[in-house]
Design an enzyme around this catalytic site. Sequence first.
Site, mmCIF file in Angstrom:
data_model
loop_
_atom_site.group_PDB
_atom_site.id
_atom_site.type_symbol
_atom_site.label_atom_id
_atom_site.label_comp_id
_atom_site.label_asym_id
_atom_site.label_seq_id
_atom_site.Cartn_x
_atom_site.Cartn_y
_atom_site.Cartn_z
ATOM 1 N N ASP A 150 0.926 -1.106 0.161
ATOM 2 C CA ASP A 150 -0.133 -0.132 -0.346
ATOM 3 C C ASP A 150 0.643 1.088 0.322
ATOM 4 O OD1 ASP A 150 -2.159 -1.886 0.395
ATOM 5 O OD2 ASP A 150 -1.678 -1.736 2.496
ATOM 6 N N GLU B 16 -11.018 0.337 -3.193
ATOM 7 C CA GLU B 16 -10.098 1.113 -2.064
ATOM 8 C C GLU B 16 -9.208 2.124 -2.346
ATOM 9 O OE1 GLU B 16 -9.369 -2.346 0.226
ATOM 10 O OE2 GLU B 16 -8.786 -3.373 -1.750
#
Length: 510
Positions: free
Chosen positions: A15, A184
């Site tokens: 991420d 997301e």
Amino acid sequence: MTEYSNPVLSGFHPDPSVCRVGDTFYLASSSFEYFPGIPLHSSTDLVTWNRIGHAIDRPGQVPLHDVNDSGGLYAPTLRHHDGLFYLACTVVGGEHPGSFYLTATDAAGPWSEPVWLDDAQGIDPTIHFADGKAWWAGCRPAASPEWEQQTEIWLRELDLDAGTLVGEEHVLWTGALRGAVWSEGPHLFDHDGWVYLVTAEGGTERNHAVSIARSRSVTGPFEGCPRNPILTHRHLGEDFPVQNVGHADLVEAEDGSWWALVLGVRSLDGFHVLGRETFLTPVAWQDGWPVLNPGVGRLSETGSTPWPGGTPRPATLHDDFTASTALGAHWLSIRGPADFVDSGGDGLVLLSTDTDLSGDGTPAFLGMRLRDPEMRASMRVAPPKHATAGLALRQSAAFHLRLELSMDEHGWRADAIAHENGVDSVVGTVLGDLDPANGDMTLAAELHGLEVRFSITVGADTHTVAEADARILSSERAGGFVGTLVGPFVAGGLGAAVTVRSFHYRPGLS
């Protein structure tokens, strides 16, 4: 010019979120249940990343003590505005789940105490500055889903003085493709009069992808890129060596060039044990939309950036704890500080806690990220008394491999144990006589693809204990979102201890 080989940040660094200040790039990544949390790196070439600290580095700053494995700190966003760094993140699970942000004048820290936003729903928050205001966006399940696991990206203004969300809420996006799940990891950035929203899509496994939308206003409406998804490897088949590509953040360099940092995994026969790593790719702008790695359409194994190279971190790591018991920033513990470490004695003393590697809480385990598909990790220890000590490769409490060493009046015993789905299986055992002249012992683990070989060296003799299946450490087998950590542990009840003299890690097996 600096040449690179992907990944540019190896081992469990998922991420990625990137920003630039002057000629320096700063990167934050997820850390889940591990402490210290949210590692921060800097680079001047986007290739050589140097760890400069952690955003969560103080007891009690953010509670992690009761989060589950693969819970905790999810998908941060790192930004810089008016002399301050801002970091937005989410805690998933535990007694205080929710989203928060921190600030710092220096990305290396110290970072502030968290400002919690109690009405910030969902996960993966981002922060964006536009029109003289701060804006907060996040991901949550769609209010009126058209299909299962449909999510929506929502946005509200953030009042930085009050530390609260204010004003009207705006739903910006529900996914680029019909049927797309888990839109997301939103990041917002500006370019050429447009506000761009880049998101992950498809779930963080084989169907992962990067999609993008744009608007003239941060509050929308957003239109999707006609070429969505703009990056994915899901169409390349299960045998392609890099999989699960998604969750990108884009950044403009000082020279006007654009780049993307994305996560991916290095897969072997359908399994990956290192976790989600950070990859780099160039970006070109065409017809008002970013094209990632133009002419190639996927992540390249190698490439180059136009700036002089920095000083790479050493591939080999050696900690001599007889010289210094200070823990380097590469060492992590589970759900809280390593209070089980005692600096007394001729080495690093690990004191057993009230839980072991298979339990909840904070076992007496120190781990560093496994970052090479072939590697050797070894530790030299004093013979443990009234304790079980060893070397572990941890994916989770329910899935790990460990080499255990124990002593009794008859001698020593080394057991290689595969712990899968919460059940121990002894895959090999070696016994030896007690000989005071032998002194310290060396425990080693060698990873070769999907196999781990455990060995013990006593005196001049090295014994292979067992070969174990490394697929136990893969997300495909174990689930979860983290990679594998390797390091020493001790168990055996309160008062049990082991002295670690040194720890050595090197890539390759030669």
